[in-house]
Enzyme design. Structure first.
Site, PDB file in Angstrom:
ATOM      1  CG  LEU A 198      -5.830  18.938   1.142  1.00 12.65           C
ATOM      2  CD1 LEU A 198      -4.462  18.280   0.996  1.00 12.65           C
ATOM      3  CD2 LEU A 198      -6.732  18.131   2.035  1.00 12.65           C
ATOM      4  CD  GLU A 199      -4.955  24.601  -0.942  1.00 13.65           C
ATOM      5  OE1 GLU A 199      -4.114  24.627  -1.851  1.00 13.65           O
ATOM      6  OE2 GLU A 199      -5.875  23.764  -0.921  1.00 13.65           O
ATOM      7  CE1 TYR A 248       1.509  19.195  23.919  1.00 17.76           C
ATOM      8  CE2 TYR A 248       1.148  17.829  25.855  1.00 17.76           C
ATOM      9  CZ  TYR A 248       1.962  18.651  25.104  1.00 17.76           C
ATOM     10  OH  TYR A 248       3.226  18.932  25.532  1.00 17.76           O
ATOM     11  CD  GLU A 254     -10.375  13.704  -3.561  1.00 17.11           C
ATOM     12  OE1 GLU A 254      -9.171  13.665  -3.217  1.00 17.11           O
ATOM     13  OE2 GLU A 254     -10.874  14.662  -4.194  1.00 17.11           O
ATOM     14  CE  LYS A 304      -6.515  14.258  -0.918  1.00 15.72           C
ATOM     15  NZ  LYS A 304      -7.327  15.000  -1.923  1.00 15.72           N
TER      16      LYS A 304
END
Length: 144
Positions: free
Chosen positions: A91-92, A72, A40, A118
């Site tokens: 990811l946190e 945006y 990864e 993911k």
């Protein structure tokens, strides 16, 4: 939760989600190098991000003037910078960095929801994605 001075209602409802006006960004796709596995970190993978950013949109609704709201693209750029930036294990952490940067750069944002997905994970079985979702409130997580 106390309502921010801008007048947008962001009191928590039963499930803790703010209410009121918000900017909505869905399905932002980037290639990043986040995760705990070595592959990864070296090969990377696709990440899909959704963001809700609560702020008072009354003035912009009445004036029809971009200067009375937040484009945006400014939030998009923050998400892009974080996801395509420095590798994180969790990811946190990616979600927290996005939320923190939005609060730091845009004081008119009273709450933010960040959903990091993911879609391509090495897990046996069929799935759409794995991920995390956080909700942060300026009054709690980024007080003045």
């Amino acid at each position: 939760m106390a309502a921010p001075s801008s007048g947008t209602m962001t009191e928590a409802v039963g499930n803790g989600i703010p209410t009121g006006d918000k900017l909505v960004l869905r399905g932002l796709k980037f290639h990043g190098f986040h995760g705990v596995k070595p592959e990864e970190k070296t090969l990377g993978q696709k990440f899909v991000i959704d963001v809700d950013a609560w702020m008072d949109l009354r003035r912009a609704g009445k004036s029809d003037d971009l200067s009375d709201t937040l484009s945006y693209t400014t939030i998009y750029r923050i998400v892009k910078e974080v996801v395509e930036g420095q590798s994180q294990n969790l990811l946190e952490s990616v979600a927290q960095k996005i939320a923190s940067k939005i609060f730091t750069n845009h004081p008119q944002i009273s709450a933010v929801r960040v959903h990091v997905k993911k879609p391509h994970v090495a897990v046996p079985g069929s799935l759409d994605y794995l991920g995390v979702e956080i909700i942060r409130y300026r009054s709690i997580d980024a007080p003045n």
